[in-house]
Design a protein around this motif. Structure first.
Motif, short mmCIF file in Angstrom:
data_model
loop_
_atom_site.label_atom_id
_atom_site.label_comp_id
_atom_site.label_asym_id
_atom_site.label_seq_id
_atom_site.Cartn_x
_atom_site.Cartn_y
_atom_site.Cartn_z
N LYS A 46 59.71 66.89 92.13
CA LYS A 46 60.07 66.62 90.74
C LYS A 46 58.98 67.11 89.79
O LYS A 46 59.26 67.61 88.70
N LEU A 47 57.73 66.95 90.23
CA LEU A 47 56.61 67.44 89.41
C LEU A 47 56.68 68.95 89.25
O LEU A 47 56.54 69.47 88.14
N LEU A 48 56.89 69.66 90.34
CA LEU A 48 56.95 71.12 90.28
C LEU A 48 58.15 71.59 89.49
O LEU A 48 58.07 72.58 88.74
N GLY A 50 59.50 70.17 87.02
CA GLY A 50 59.42 69.79 85.62
C GLY A 50 60.16 68.52 85.26
O GLY A 50 60.27 68.18 84.07
N GLN A 51 60.67 67.78 86.25
CA GLN A 51 61.37 66.52 85.96
C GLN A 51 60.40 65.41 85.56
O GLN A 51 60.75 64.50 84.83
N ILE A 52 59.17 65.47 86.11
CA ILE A 52 58.10 64.59 85.68
C ILE A 52 56.87 65.44 85.41
O ILE A 52 56.75 66.55 85.93
N THR A 53 55.96 64.92 84.60
CA THR A 53 54.79 65.70 84.21
C THR A 53 53.54 65.29 84.95
O THR A 53 52.73 66.13 85.35
N ASN A 54 53.36 63.98 85.15
CA ASN A 54 52.15 63.46 85.77
C ASN A 54 52.52 62.43 86.84
O ASN A 54 53.39 61.57 86.61
N LEU A 55 51.84 62.49 87.97
CA LEU A 55 52.17 61.62 89.10
C LEU A 55 50.91 61.04 89.71
O LEU A 55 49.95 61.76 89.97
N MET A 56 50.91 59.72 89.93
CA MET A 56 49.85 59.05 90.68
C MET A 56 50.46 58.45 91.94
O MET A 56 51.52 57.80 91.88
N VAL A 57 49.80 58.65 93.08
CA VAL A 57 50.25 58.10 94.35
C VAL A 57 49.16 57.22 94.92
O VAL A 57 48.04 57.67 95.16
N PHE A 58 49.47 55.94 95.11
CA PHE A 58 48.54 54.98 95.71
C PHE A 58 49.13 54.52 97.04
O PHE A 58 50.22 53.95 97.09
N MET A 59 48.40 54.76 98.12
CA MET A 59 48.90 54.46 99.45
C MET A 59 47.73 54.21 100.38
O MET A 59 46.62 54.69 100.13
N PRO A 60 47.91 53.47 101.49
CA PRO A 60 46.79 53.16 102.39
C PRO A 60 46.21 54.41 103.06
O PRO A 60 46.87 55.46 103.11
N PRO A 61 44.99 54.31 103.57
CA PRO A 61 44.38 55.45 104.27
C PRO A 61 45.10 55.74 105.58
O PRO A 61 45.73 54.88 106.18
#
Length: 481
Positions: A46-48, A50-61
């Protein structure tokens, strides 16, 4: 078996160029794609697109987020658009270079060439092409304007336009995250270096551990949360209404049981609850509290407090700072008294004021919150405090006292004060200020400000000289909850 793998790859090849989730198992037939891998891949697409502009991903190691975001996504994106200009950042230049080399290895494979024949690198398939860079720091797409540049957080990006900026963990560990100096350094680099290389159509993609509420992600979301899509997936699901509609788990289930079992996760939580909360659950603060837990504080209604209050002197404690800038430290003030063997905090407040305004505010606040001739206003004689003490003594008739300057760290002092709170001897008179006070105390050291931490320590030291003496609750036990 080899025949099955080849057939599977050929099937995936039909869609891998247009569908990032299919690209992952196509480029690596042994890839064990879980539901959350698919979710991350879809958000990246979606980022590529153009559906969203900025993305943060928080997930365990060790759950595969860097493999998707920092290694495979740049390769797939450059296949889709060889003119893209991508920058990959991490806490160290070495780690950023590792990602760069991994992307290059993917682009060099025959499988990649089969679906993206136009995206090639200098020296790919034994063909050298003059004039195109290829090293660990940067590689360029032959025949196109696109490139990938790796840089450590703090490094230079002068002259580098950026279409997609990827940040994979701007801090190395909790030690760096808890350093206010280091957090400020990262913010300065982000605002003065990275952001200045973006344009109207640029996109940003972050993956990081939320060690501290005032970290890079926290500061960005505080200012422009409406511009970001946040995908936060905990190692153990905590509730069903967590915003992850695609999460098939029940509450209490592990994210990837086959790789990181619930038993192993609980062991990690037992070793260090604070680290587990940040690293695995994406909470900068432990639910309920870090050093001091929220349920340790006792509460009393205002009417009930007024019934037991018998002219005990109200003592005020101040942690002073004078400024009108909202990004600086505020002045904190608490009103306290001792009834029986317990410390009562009757009110707490913070203000951002210039020096003259602060000098007018303090007497007014004290008079409004129970100051009498037996009261005192106790201020630490640090840089700002010395001037406040001197001026208040000169221009008011208030009983102004210097508190002893502490020698130990804030964390050490809060640990020392914690038995008093845990034993139920700190009582908060109900008020709108309670939530902010408890939130800061229980969130320390993962909160951006800590004035109330100092003030609680001062109050306990002053009112309860022996924290472990028996508790006198004869008059108040039935009223405190």
């Amino acid at each position: 078996m080899l025949r099955e793998l080849e057939l599977r790859r050929r099937f995936l090849q039909l869609d891998a160029a247009e569908n990032f989730r299919q690209f992952l198992p196509y480029i690596n037939t042994s890839y064990d794609r879980q539901w959350f891998h698919t979710e991350i891949a879809d958000q990246c697409q979606k980022l590529l697109d153009g559906q969203i502009t900025n993305l943060m991903v928080f997930m365990p190691p060790q759950h595969g987020k860097s493999e998707i975001v920092s290694r495979q996504f740049p390769a797939w994106a450059l296949g889709r658009d060889p003119d893209l200009k991508i920058v990959g950042c991490s806490y160290s230049a070495d780690l950023a270079q590792q990602f760069s080399r991994s992307i290059q290895r993917t682009i060099d494979t025959a499988e990649y060439g089969a679906i993206f024949p136009l995206t090639t690198l200098n020296g790919s398939q034994s063909k050298a092409t003059r004039g195109y860079l290829r090293n660990a720091d940067q590689f360029e797409i032959v025949g196109y304007k696109g490139f990938y540049k790796s840089v450590g957080v703090g490094g230079s990006l002068t002259g580098t336009p950026v279409d997609i900026a990827i940040i994979d963990d701007p801090v190395k560990d909790a030690l760096e995250a808890y350093s206010a100096t280091y957090r400020e350094r990262i913010w300065e680099w982000y605002t003065s270096v990275l952001v200045t290389r973006l344009h109207n159509k640029s996109r940003q993609l972050f993956i990081m551990t939320r060690w501290h509420e005032d970290d890079l992600a926290g500061r960005i979301l505080e200012r422009e949360a409406d511009k970001w899509t946040v995908l936060s997936i905990p190692a153990i699901r905590e509730r069903l209404d967590d915003g992850n509609a695609s999460d098939p788990r029940n509450v209490g289930e592990a994210l990837w049981e086959e790789r990181h079992s619930l038993k192993r996760l609980r062991q990690a939580e037992g070793r260090s609850p604070r680290t587990f909360a940040a690293l695995y659950q994406q909470h900068p603060s432990i639910e309920g509290g870090n050093i001091i837990r929220r349920d340790w504080f006792k509460h009393i209604k205002t009417a009930e407090f007024n019934r037991i209050y018998d002219r005990e002197p109200i003592v005020f404690f101040l942690d002073t700072a004078y400024t009108d800038k909202t990004d600086n430290d505020p002045t904190g003030i608490v009103a306290t008294c001792k009834i029986g063997g317990d410390l009562y905090i009757t009110h707490a407040h913070k203000v951002l004021m210039r020096f003259p305004d602060l000098l007018r505010f303090i007497p007014k606040y004290a008079n409004e919150h129970g100051y009498t001739r037996n009261s005192s206003i106790r201020i630490e004689p640090k840089a700002n405090g010395i001037s406040v003490i001197d001026q208040l003594k000169e221009v008011t008739g208030l009983n102004i006292v210097s508190t002893p300057s502490p020698k130990d760290s804030k964390e050490t002092r809060l640990y020392a004060a914690s038995p008093v709170v845990e034993s139920g001897r700190v009582v908060l008179v109900d008020g709108a200020w309670n939530e902010a006070f408890e939130d800061e105390i229980c969130g320390f050291p993962a909160k951006p400000h800590d004035e109330y931490v100092d003030l609680l320590g001062y109050a306990i030291d002053y009112h309860i000289s022996n924290p472990f003496k028996p508790i006198n609750k004869a008059r108040t036990a039935s009223m405190i909850y």
